[in-house]
Enzyme design. Sequence first.
Site, PDB file in Angstrom:
ATOM      1  N   ALA A 120       0.853  -1.193   0.000  1.00  0.00           N
ATOM      2  CA  ALA A 120       0.000   0.000   0.000  1.00  0.00           C
ATOM      3  C   ALA A 120       0.888   1.242   0.000  1.00  0.00           C
ATOM      4  O   ALA A 120       1.629   1.486   0.950  1.00  0.00           O
ATOM      5  CB  ALA A 120      -0.890  -0.011   1.226  1.00  0.00           C
ATOM      6  N   TYR A 171      -9.359   1.722   5.278  1.00  0.00           N
ATOM      7  CA  TYR A 171      -8.594   2.897   4.855  1.00  0.00           C
ATOM      8  C   TYR A 171      -9.511   3.859   4.091  1.00  0.00           C
ATOM      9  O   TYR A 171     -10.718   3.610   3.973  1.00  0.00           O
ATOM     10  CB  TYR A 171      -7.349   2.458   4.065  1.00  0.00           C
ATOM     11  CG  TYR A 171      -6.384   1.704   4.970  1.00  0.00           C
ATOM     12  CD1 TYR A 171      -5.827   2.333   6.083  1.00  0.00           C
ATOM     13  CD2 TYR A 171      -6.091   0.365   4.769  1.00  0.00           C
ATOM     14  CE1 TYR A 171      -4.979   1.645   6.956  1.00  0.00           C
ATOM     15  CE2 TYR A 171      -5.241  -0.328   5.644  1.00  0.00           C
ATOM     16  CZ  TYR A 171      -4.695   0.323   6.731  1.00  0.00           C
ATOM     17  OH  TYR A 171      -3.878  -0.363   7.597  1.00  0.00           O
TER      18      TYR A 171
END
Length: 364
Positions: free
Chosen positions: A58, A183
């Site tokens: 990520a 997220y």
Amino acid sequence: MTAKLFTPIQLGGVTLPNRVVVSPMCQYSADDGSMTDWHLMHLGTMACSGAGLFVVEATNVTREGRITHGCTGLYSDHNEAAMARAVQVYRGITTRPIGIQVGHAGRKASAQVPWIGGKALGRAESPWETVAPSAIAFGEGWHVPRELSKEDLRQLLDAYVGAAERSKRIGFDVLELHSAHGYLLHQFLSPLANQRTDEYGRNRMKFPLEVAQAMRDVWPRERALGIRINATDWMDGGWMPEDAVAYAKELQRIGFDFICVSSGATVPHAKIPAGPGFQVAFAERIRNEARINVRAVGMIASPQQAEDIVASGKADMVAMARAFLDDPRWVWHAAERFGVKVDYPPPYARSHPSLWPGAALKQN
Ligand SMILES: Cc1cc2nc3c(=O)[nH]c(=O)nc-3n(C[C@H](O)[C@H](O)[C@H](O)COP(=O)(O)O)c2cc1C
């Protein structure tokens, strides 16, 4: 009969030589978003793995979007140059495709690296202001984020596009949008995190789909575009499997090439019934209802388990994370088990088990 796991799959314009994917894994070893020597080792190791695709961790579209001080980003020229260097190492070892996951941590940003505790950064640990759809903390003891304005959202969209442009220049084959695990994009989707009263709250998919469309507009069709989503928050009143199906249909309509189906991590207190392959049924449902290539992930560890998932048509690919940290040669061993030949990097070729018994050991 060849194991289905070792048959190729076409994603957009990219062919994966097999259906085993190294799941994105944060290494928490970057310096202000830039990859370091650790990443040279990590990418080099995964380049030797024989996996059909390796997805870089990520990587955040803004500095504030990093989960920790050690997370990678693509918000500066230096970040881009450092990542290009690591990808060059990968390319020097293998012709297999490499992807990148791009994201933003939203209210889960400004946290300690896991081995320090993984909690919100304390005052003496250089914390920063976090942002989110609504001013609701991830959990007790976490930073209360600032609610994003519409102008902030416009700028964030530009940041996603900027990171995609940088990924394109670096030469990634696959771009994977991070819209899972609590997220930022998932925060917009989940009613547990998004309690806005404007159009971004009335239609919780609006911002994630704007980002998804912007990624489709900027990412070349001859490469591959995917996304990781949550199938559920595992919480009453949260994001549900039906929501995930509706979202997947929109992503399919926009032109995404694959969806990786995960779950959880929206709030810290959710009770997750984790067990072998516990998310596979969600992937299967999305595959059937949204008619798109899906990747199953989560507690997949043995070659037979992985083969059963793809051979039974529950998913088109499997991703594994911890299994690859434990055994970067997982694919070699799975191939051995199914009697499939995979190319070893030539300097390591003499480790192949067929060359052991009775083979003369060349001492040089
Ligand atoms: C060290 C580590 C780092 C991770 N970082 C990411 C990440 O960057 N992006 C992501 O979507 N998931 C991340 N995950 C989750 C994994 O990709 C995967 O979904 C999860 O570990 C379940 O798969 P497994 O049972 O094969 O480990 C991470 C997991 C681990 C163990």
